[in-house]
Design a protein around this motif. Sequence first.
Motif, mmCIF file in Angstrom:
data_model
loop_
_atom_site.group_PDB
_atom_site.id
_atom_site.type_symbol
_atom_site.label_atom_id
_atom_site.label_comp_id
_atom_site.label_asym_id
_atom_site.label_seq_id
_atom_site.Cartn_x
_atom_site.Cartn_y
_atom_site.Cartn_z
ATOM 1 N N PRO A 97 0.840 -1.489 0.096
ATOM 2 C CA PRO A 97 -0.034 0.035 -0.180
ATOM 3 C C PRO A 97 0.755 1.392 0.068
ATOM 4 C CG PRO A 97 -1.010 -1.485 1.625
ATOM 5 C CD PRO A 97 0.148 -2.064 0.987
ATOM 6 N N GLU A 115 0.333 4.599 -2.401
ATOM 7 C CA GLU A 115 -0.003 5.647 -2.109
ATOM 8 C C GLU A 115 1.030 6.774 -2.418
ATOM 9 O OE1 GLU A 115 -1.041 7.783 2.491
ATOM 10 O OE2 GLU A 115 0.467 5.960 2.339
ATOM 11 N N LYS A 168 -7.669 -7.950 -3.925
ATOM 12 C CA LYS A 168 -7.185 -7.173 -2.916
ATOM 13 C C LYS A 168 -6.153 -5.909 -3.529
ATOM 14 C CE LYS A 168 -6.660 -10.581 0.596
ATOM 15 N NZ LYS A 168 -6.846 -11.955 0.141
ATOM 16 N N GLU A 204 -8.772 -3.338 -4.591
ATOM 17 C CA GLU A 204 -9.309 -2.794 -3.367
ATOM 18 C C GLU A 204 -8.374 -1.710 -2.673
ATOM 19 O OE1 GLU A 204 -11.646 -4.075 0.439
ATOM 20 O OE2 GLU A 204 -10.060 -5.251 -0.084
ATOM 21 N N THR A 205 -7.152 -2.075 -2.564
ATOM 22 C CA THR A 205 -6.185 -1.158 -2.138
ATOM 23 C C THR A 205 -6.057 0.270 -3.113
ATOM 24 O OG1 THR A 205 -4.807 -3.059 -1.325
ATOM 25 C CG2 THR A 205 -3.747 -1.032 -1.348
ATOM 26 N N LYS A 210 -9.397 2.215 -2.538
ATOM 27 C CA LYS A 210 -9.176 2.822 -0.976
ATOM 28 C C LYS A 210 -8.465 4.017 -0.937
ATOM 29 C CE LYS A 210 -10.981 -0.651 1.951
ATOM 30 N NZ LYS A 210 -10.663 -1.801 2.923
#
Length: 322
Positions: free
Chosen positions: A65, A69, A99, A102-103, A106
Amino acid sequence: MTSNLETLVTVFGGSGFLGRNVVRALAKRDYRIRVAVRRPELAGHLQPLGRVGQIHAVQANLRYPASIEAAMRDSAVAINLVGVLAESGAQTFDAVQAKGAETVAKLAAAAGARMVHVSAIGADENSPSAYSRAKAAGEKAVLAAVPSATILRPSLLFGPEDQFTNRFASLARISPFLPLIGGGETRMQPAYVADVAAAVADAVDGKTKAGAVYELGGPEVLTMREIMEVILKITERKRMLLSLPWGLAKMQAMFLQFAPGPLKLTPDQVMLLQSDNVVSDAAKAAGLTLEGLGITPDSMEAIAPQYLWRFRAAGQFQRKSA
């Protein structure tokens, strides 16, 4: 009116087959593009697609993640193109397509970025194929995190660097026959990669409906047998088309999943071929298609000769038979 040059778009998986076409389409529309890939040193081929400084590759891995970011910083739009057709090590369908998606979603929501997510026709949580189940889980997670996201589901993609038409044209050079899994009756709606890339760019432009799922197919529905016939016609090779019953194909795939290059076939891919891969009537009725976006899709017979000529016995110099 503000120029797109002030808009930064982060493209996850931008160095792959669809990715390079998406980067090209965005560069033509003057966006600034950050390409987030696992191996940025291998993304140099993207630089000539835009002007100096317009395209920049950074390292990111959907399983980490913090890297996502960092790749998303200051971006107005996140595009997720990451997918795998065969699992390898930590790159599982679930880790990447569920997954991972999804990361990205988000963190896009946290950064206030719009989201464009590329899935696949056939994404279904009840599918016997793990690939399709993971695609469905990815879609669900993306819409939960970013309800306004655009989901694009392409059918089988073809184009100069594809892993499909090139694969079977390559196989036809070395094999006296081409296999038709399940008799070759599975129906596909092959889409030209540049048309799908244009749809992704349209989504970035804001031309798609928020929260909608688009299904992107070409102008024709063809069986696998008909696709093989088109490839053989373009490459001017005569090969036997050999029907392979489902049971035998599954058994062969147990061994061929470890094979190199064009011979590779996994049990999950055999399962995928048991379902048709075409645009639904519901998507057509709602205008959630290439045509609905004002894109006239190109056919395989119109585009494939431009790159499959290299598989002819004498290449581009092959004489046309009378």
